[in-house]
Design an enzyme around this catalytic site. Structure first.
Site, mmCIF file in Angstrom:
data_model
loop_
_atom_site.group_PDB
_atom_site.id
_atom_site.type_symbol
_atom_site.label_atom_id
_atom_site.label_comp_id
_atom_site.label_asym_id
_atom_site.label_seq_id
_atom_site.Cartn_x
_atom_site.Cartn_y
_atom_site.Cartn_z
ATOM 1 N N GLU A 189 28.563 79.203 14.125
ATOM 2 C CA GLU A 189 28.579 78.955 15.574
ATOM 3 C C GLU A 189 28.839 77.479 15.871
ATOM 4 O OE1 GLU A 189 25.346 80.712 17.737
ATOM 5 O OE2 GLU A 189 25.864 79.665 19.598
ATOM 6 N N ASP A 242 19.768 87.990 19.894
ATOM 7 C CA ASP A 242 18.576 87.518 20.616
ATOM 8 C C ASP A 242 19.002 86.735 21.860
ATOM 9 O OD1 ASP A 242 19.484 85.264 19.343
ATOM 10 O OD2 ASP A 242 17.579 84.753 18.373
ATOM 11 N N SER A 243 20.331 86.637 22.080
ATOM 12 C CA SER A 243 20.833 86.126 23.358
ATOM 13 C C SER A 243 20.393 87.052 24.500
ATOM 14 C CB SER A 243 22.362 85.986 23.332
ATOM 15 O OG SER A 243 22.954 87.164 22.824
ATOM 16 N N LYS A 303 20.344 90.079 11.264
ATOM 17 C CA LYS A 303 20.935 88.729 11.205
ATOM 18 C C LYS A 303 19.814 87.708 11.298
ATOM 19 C CE LYS A 303 23.527 86.816 14.685
ATOM 20 N NZ LYS A 303 22.734 85.623 15.055
ATOM 21 N N GLU A 336 18.964 83.317 11.271
ATOM 22 C CA GLU A 336 19.501 81.957 11.423
ATOM 23 C C GLU A 336 18.920 81.039 10.358
ATOM 24 O OE1 GLU A 336 18.921 80.462 15.387
ATOM 25 O OE2 GLU A 336 19.901 82.195 16.317
ATOM 26 N N ASP A 343 19.552 90.995 15.565
ATOM 27 C CA ASP A 343 18.985 89.662 15.325
ATOM 28 C C ASP A 343 17.493 89.760 15.054
ATOM 29 O OD1 ASP A 343 20.669 87.453 15.256
ATOM 30 O OD2 ASP A 343 20.813 87.314 17.447
HETATM 31 O O1 KIV Z 1 22.313 86.087 19.816
HETATM 32 C C1 KIV Z 1 23.554 86.065 19.829
HETATM 33 O O2 KIV Z 1 24.213 86.553 20.748
HETATM 34 C C2 KIV Z 1 24.226 85.428 18.703
HETATM 35 C C3 KIV Z 1 25.698 85.196 18.823
HETATM 36 C C4 KIV Z 1 25.971 84.061 19.712
HETATM 37 C C5 KIV Z 1 26.340 85.048 17.497
HETATM 38 O O3 KIV Z 1 23.606 85.086 17.746
#
Ligand code: KIV
Length: 272
Positions: free
Chosen positions: A190, A52-53, A121, A123, A91
């Site tokens: 992280e 989600d980056s 994924k 969080e 994500d």
């Molecule tokens: O969204 C992302 O890129 C991440 C990484 C920093 C692990 O969660």
């Protein structure tokens, strides 16, 4: 013989477990589009994270919070179309799984159905266990994410290193054990102290992938724009830049402009 050599085909969650057991480090990079993912896959990177980056590096938002489920699916499906070998982890965006495990399951199913990704994924630790459990019942593999969790940035208030104090470190250890116990296939840690990350990696049997978490873990992940040096304003201590694409791209764009302005481009051999 390495796990790679014995299994040159697709990487699965099981391959990652075998790699940890064999002491082979796992490589993971983010990708958000077809062209980048094709190169990452060709480089035999084990895991591609559709992070989600994307909210930051693709859309220019300050945080990861604004990106939507449909936008994540758009990025993930572009990546999946490029990939032959890597495991594609997607994500789950902010708001798609917290607080309501039924909603979490339908978000995860939508991601898997519409993007073709291989895993999701999420969080958080014990506070999202119900959602993780329900998603796992549908046969969807889940990667956990602890330490600095950017979707909670407004709770933390800052992107500094997490779990430096004993109480938070202990909570992180308990969360990691809970994620392993519930059935996550791997965990991202992280921006936490290297010693703590190494302790967690030894303590649990599933792979631990670090970002800003030192070298005592089972693998590493970086955001592709950061490691390529596309954004020259982001320089955290944990980041190793493998290129300086900002400078290379800037020069290419300037050279192109000059060639257009001078009339040098296109020349006769570039014309029909
Ligand atoms: O969204 C992302 O890129 C991440 C990484 C920093 C692990 O969660």
């Amino acid at each position: 013989m390495s796990v790679h050599a014995s299994n040159p085909k697709k990487i699965t969650t099981h391959t990652l477990l075998e790699m940890k057991q064999a002491g082979q480090k796992i490589s993971m990079l983010t990708a958000y589009d077809y062209s980048m993912a094709k190169i990452v896959d060709e480089a035999n990177i084990d895991v591609i994270l559709v992070g989600d980056s994307a909210s930051n590096v693709m859309a220019g938002h300050e945080t990861t919070l604004p990106i939507t489920l449909d936008q994540m699916i758009y990025h993930a499906s572009s990546v999946v179309r490029a990939v032959k070998r890597s495991l594609v982890v997607v994500d789950m965006p902010f708001g798609s799984y917290q607080g309501n495990s039924k909603e979490a399951l339908s978000s995860a199913i939508k991601i898997m159905k519409e993007s073709g990704g291989h895993a999701v994924k999420m969080e958080g630790g014990q506070e999202i266990l119900d959602s993780i459990k329900r998603i796992l019942t549908a046969g969807i593999p889940v990667m956990g994410h602890l330490g600095l969790t950017p979707q909670s940035i407004y709770k933390f208030g800052t992107y500094v290193v997490r779990a430096k104090e004993d109480e938070e470190a202990q909570r992180l250890i308990e969360d990691a054990k809970a994620l392993e116990e519930v059935g996550c296939f791997a965990i991202v840690l992280e921006k936490i102290p290297a010693a703590l990350a190494a302790k967690v990696a030894q303590m649990i049997s599933i792979p631990v992938i670090g970002i800003g978490a030192g070298n005592g873990v089972d693998g590493q992940v970086l955001v592709i724009h950061d490691m390529l040096g596309i954004n020259n304003e982001f320089n955290p201590r944990f980041l190793r830049k493998y290129n300086n694409l900002h400078a290379h791209m800037l020069k290419a764009f300037q050279d192109y402009k000059n060639d257009v302005q001078s009339g040098d481009f296109p020349n006769a051999s570039e014309s029909y």
